[in-house]
Design a protein around this motif. Sequence first.
Motif, PDB file in Angstrom:
ATOM      1  N   SER A  48     -17.500  -1.229  -1.170  1.00 18.37           N
ATOM      2  CA  SER A  48     -17.057  -1.501   0.197  1.00 18.37           C
ATOM      3  C   SER A  48     -16.905  -2.995   0.427  1.00 18.37           C
ATOM      4  O   SER A  48     -16.020  -3.436   1.155  1.00 18.37           O
ATOM      5  N   LEU A  49     -17.754  -3.802  -0.192  1.00 23.69           N
ATOM      6  CA  LEU A  49     -17.646  -5.248  -0.081  1.00 23.69           C
ATOM      7  C   LEU A  49     -16.348  -5.739  -0.719  1.00 23.69           C
ATOM      8  O   LEU A  49     -15.662  -6.610  -0.169  1.00 23.69           O
ATOM      9  N   ALA A  50     -16.005  -5.175  -1.872  1.00 22.93           N
ATOM     10  CA  ALA A  50     -14.759  -5.551  -2.528  1.00 22.93           C
ATOM     11  C   ALA A  50     -13.562  -5.154  -1.681  1.00 22.93           C
ATOM     12  O   ALA A  50     -12.581  -5.901  -1.576  1.00 22.93           O
ATOM     13  N   LEU A  51     -13.619  -3.990  -1.057  1.00 22.51           N
ATOM     14  CA  LEU A  51     -12.510  -3.549  -0.211  1.00 22.51           C
ATOM     15  C   LEU A  51     -12.352  -4.435   1.020  1.00 22.51           C
ATOM     16  O   LEU A  51     -11.235  -4.718   1.444  1.00 22.51           O
ATOM     17  N   THR A  52     -13.457  -4.886   1.570  1.00 22.34           N
ATOM     18  CA  THR A  52     -13.354  -5.749   2.752  1.00 22.34           C
ATOM     19  C   THR A  52     -12.737  -7.098   2.405  1.00 22.34           C
ATOM     20  O   THR A  52     -12.096  -7.720   3.243  1.00 22.34           O
ATOM     21  N   HIS A  53     -12.884  -7.522   1.156  1.00 25.17           N
ATOM     22  CA  HIS A  53     -12.260  -8.781   0.744  1.00 25.17           C
ATOM     23  C   HIS A  53     -10.799  -8.586   0.353  1.00 25.17           C
ATOM     24  O   HIS A  53      -9.996  -9.504   0.472  1.00 25.17           O
ATOM     25  N   LEU A  54     -10.450  -7.408  -0.141  1.00 26.03           N
ATOM     26  CA  LEU A  54      -9.083  -7.164  -0.582  1.00 26.03           C
ATOM     27  C   LEU A  54      -8.143  -6.796   0.564  1.00 26.03           C
ATOM     28  O   LEU A  54      -6.951  -7.074   0.494  1.00 26.03           O
ATOM     29  N   VAL A  55      -8.659  -6.190   1.607  1.00 29.26           N
ATOM     30  CA  VAL A  55      -7.805  -5.775   2.725  1.00 29.26           C
ATOM     31  C   VAL A  55      -7.141  -6.973   3.399  1.00 29.26           C
ATOM     32  O   VAL A  55      -5.935  -6.950   3.638  1.00 29.26           O
ATOM     33  N   PRO A  56      -7.849  -8.061   3.679  1.00 29.27           N
ATOM     34  CA  PRO A  56      -7.154  -9.215   4.271  1.00 29.27           C
ATOM     35  C   PRO A  56      -6.115  -9.812   3.328  1.00 29.27           C
ATOM     36  O   PRO A  56      -5.075 -10.303   3.783  1.00 29.27           O
ATOM     37  N   LEU A  57      -6.355  -9.757   2.018  1.00 28.35           N
ATOM     38  CA  LEU A  57      -5.363 -10.274   1.079  1.00 28.35           C
ATOM     39  C   LEU A  57      -4.103  -9.416   1.101  1.00 28.35           C
ATOM     40  O   LEU A  57      -2.992  -9.919   0.968  1.00 28.35           O
ATOM     41  N   ALA A  58      -4.262  -8.126   1.274  1.00 28.34           N
ATOM     42  CA  ALA A  58      -3.109  -7.237   1.333  1.00 28.34           C
ATOM     43  C   ALA A  58      -2.294  -7.472   2.596  1.00 28.34           C
ATOM     44  O   ALA A  58      -1.077  -7.309   2.593  1.00 28.34           O
ATOM     45  N   LYS A  59      -2.929  -7.868   3.664  1.00 28.99           N
ATOM     46  CA  LYS A  59      -2.211  -8.136   4.927  1.00 28.99           C
ATOM     47  C   LYS A  59      -1.381  -9.415   4.828  1.00 28.99           C
ATOM     48  O   LYS A  59      -0.389  -9.572   5.511  1.00 28.99           O
ATOM     49  N   GLU A  60      -1.800 -10.358   3.950  1.00 25.92           N
ATOM     50  CA  GLU A  60      -1.087 -11.615   3.819  1.00 25.92           C
ATOM     51  C   GLU A  60       0.202 -11.473   3.020  1.00 25.92           C
ATOM     52  O   GLU A  60       1.047 -12.349   3.059  1.00 25.92           O
ATOM     53  N   VAL A  61       0.383 -10.387   2.284  1.00 22.13           N
ATOM     54  CA  VAL A  61       1.566 -10.185   1.466  1.00 22.13           C
ATOM     55  C   VAL A  61       2.759  -9.901   2.377  1.00 22.13           C
ATOM     56  O   VAL A  61       2.668  -9.117   3.319  1.00 22.13           O
ATOM     57  N   ASP A  62       3.870 -10.550   2.072  1.00 20.55           N
ATOM     58  CA  ASP A  62       5.095 -10.324   2.842  1.00 20.55           C
ATOM     59  C   ASP A  62       5.590  -8.908   2.585  1.00 20.55           C
ATOM     60  O   ASP A  62       5.800  -8.511   1.439  1.00 20.55           O
ATOM     61  N   GLU A  63       5.788  -8.128   3.627  1.00 16.58           N
ATOM     62  CA  GLU A  63       6.187  -6.729   3.475  1.00 16.58           C
ATOM     63  C   GLU A  63       7.640  -6.583   3.053  1.00 16.58           C
ATOM     64  O   GLU A  63       8.055  -5.524   2.596  1.00 16.58           O
ATOM     65  N   ASN A  64       8.459  -7.622   3.180  1.00 16.02           N
ATOM     66  CA  ASN A  64       9.862  -7.565   2.783  1.00 16.02           C
ATOM     67  C   ASN A  64      10.071  -7.994   1.339  1.00 16.02           C
ATOM     68  O   ASN A  64      11.194  -7.954   0.837  1.00 16.02           O
ATOM     69  N   LYS A  65       9.029  -8.438   0.683  1.00 11.55           N
ATOM     70  CA  LYS A  65       9.124  -8.912  -0.694  1.00 11.55           C
ATOM     71  C   LYS A  65       8.514  -7.871  -1.629  1.00 11.55           C
ATOM     72  O   LYS A  65       7.369  -7.457  -1.436  1.00 11.55           O
ATOM     73  N   VAL A  66       9.280  -7.460  -2.618  1.00 11.13           N
ATOM     74  CA  VAL A  66       8.797  -6.461  -3.573  1.00 11.13           C
ATOM     75  C   VAL A  66       8.676  -7.131  -4.934  1.00 11.13           C
ATOM     76  O   VAL A  66       9.603  -7.771  -5.409  1.00 11.13           O
ATOM     77  N   THR A  67       7.521  -6.983  -5.575  1.00  9.89           N
ATOM     78  CA  THR A  67       7.303  -7.539  -6.909  1.00  9.89           C
ATOM     79  C   THR A  67       6.786  -6.448  -7.831  1.00  9.89           C
ATOM     80  O   THR A  67       6.142  -5.495  -7.377  1.00  9.89           O
ATOM     81  N   PRO A  68       7.057  -6.554  -9.135  1.00  6.11           N
ATOM     82  CA  PRO A  68       6.589  -5.524 -10.065  1.00  6.11           C
ATOM     83  C   PRO A  68       5.083  -5.566 -10.284  1.00  6.11           C
ATOM     84  O   PRO A  68       4.476  -4.557 -10.594  1.00  6.11           O
ATOM     85  N   GLY A  69       4.481  -6.711 -10.157  1.00  7.08           N
ATOM     86  CA  GLY A  69       3.031  -6.814 -10.296  1.00  7.08           C
ATOM     87  C   GLY A  69       2.558  -6.737 -11.735  1.00  7.08           C
ATOM     88  O   GLY A  69       3.337  -6.840 -12.687  1.00  7.08           O
ATOM     89  N   VAL A  70       1.280  -6.554 -11.877  1.00  4.40           N
ATOM     90  CA  VAL A  70       0.649  -6.527 -13.192  1.00  4.40           C
ATOM     91  C   VAL A  70       1.065  -5.286 -13.972  1.00  4.40           C
ATOM     92  O   VAL A  70       1.327  -5.361 -15.181  1.00  4.40           O
ATOM     93  N   LEU A  71       1.165  -4.154 -13.296  1.00  4.99           N
ATOM     94  CA  LEU A  71       1.557  -2.922 -13.977  1.00  4.99           C
ATOM     95  C   LEU A  71       2.969  -3.048 -14.565  1.00  4.99           C
ATOM     96  O   LEU A  71       3.215  -2.623 -15.698  1.00  4.99           O
TER      97      LEU A  71
END
Length: 86
Positions: free
Chosen positions: A7-30
């Motif tokens: 839960s601690l990891a999720l609380t740190h990752l959720v704000p990072l996910a909100k900072e991502v531009d929703e109009n930008k698509v990237t392939p990522g690590v996968l």
Amino acid sequence: MPDMSASLALTHLVPLAKEVDENKVTPGVLGFIVFAVMALAVWGLMKSMNRHMGKVSFEQDPEGGSEGPGGTDRSASGGRPSPAKG
């Protein structure tokens, strides 16, 4: 304890996910991993093909074939058919 760290990891990752531009698509690590695996597979196939092509004899028989007058194969291949020439 494991639930608390998750839960601690999720609380740190959720704000990072909100900072991502929703109009930008990237392939990522996968996407990178899939691309790298495909590149390694192509490299391995090319290496294998090069090795197999090196075993092929491209010399043409001047007589036009290895069969004798009776239709028997006179080659020293031990009864195996020889590759087609041409």
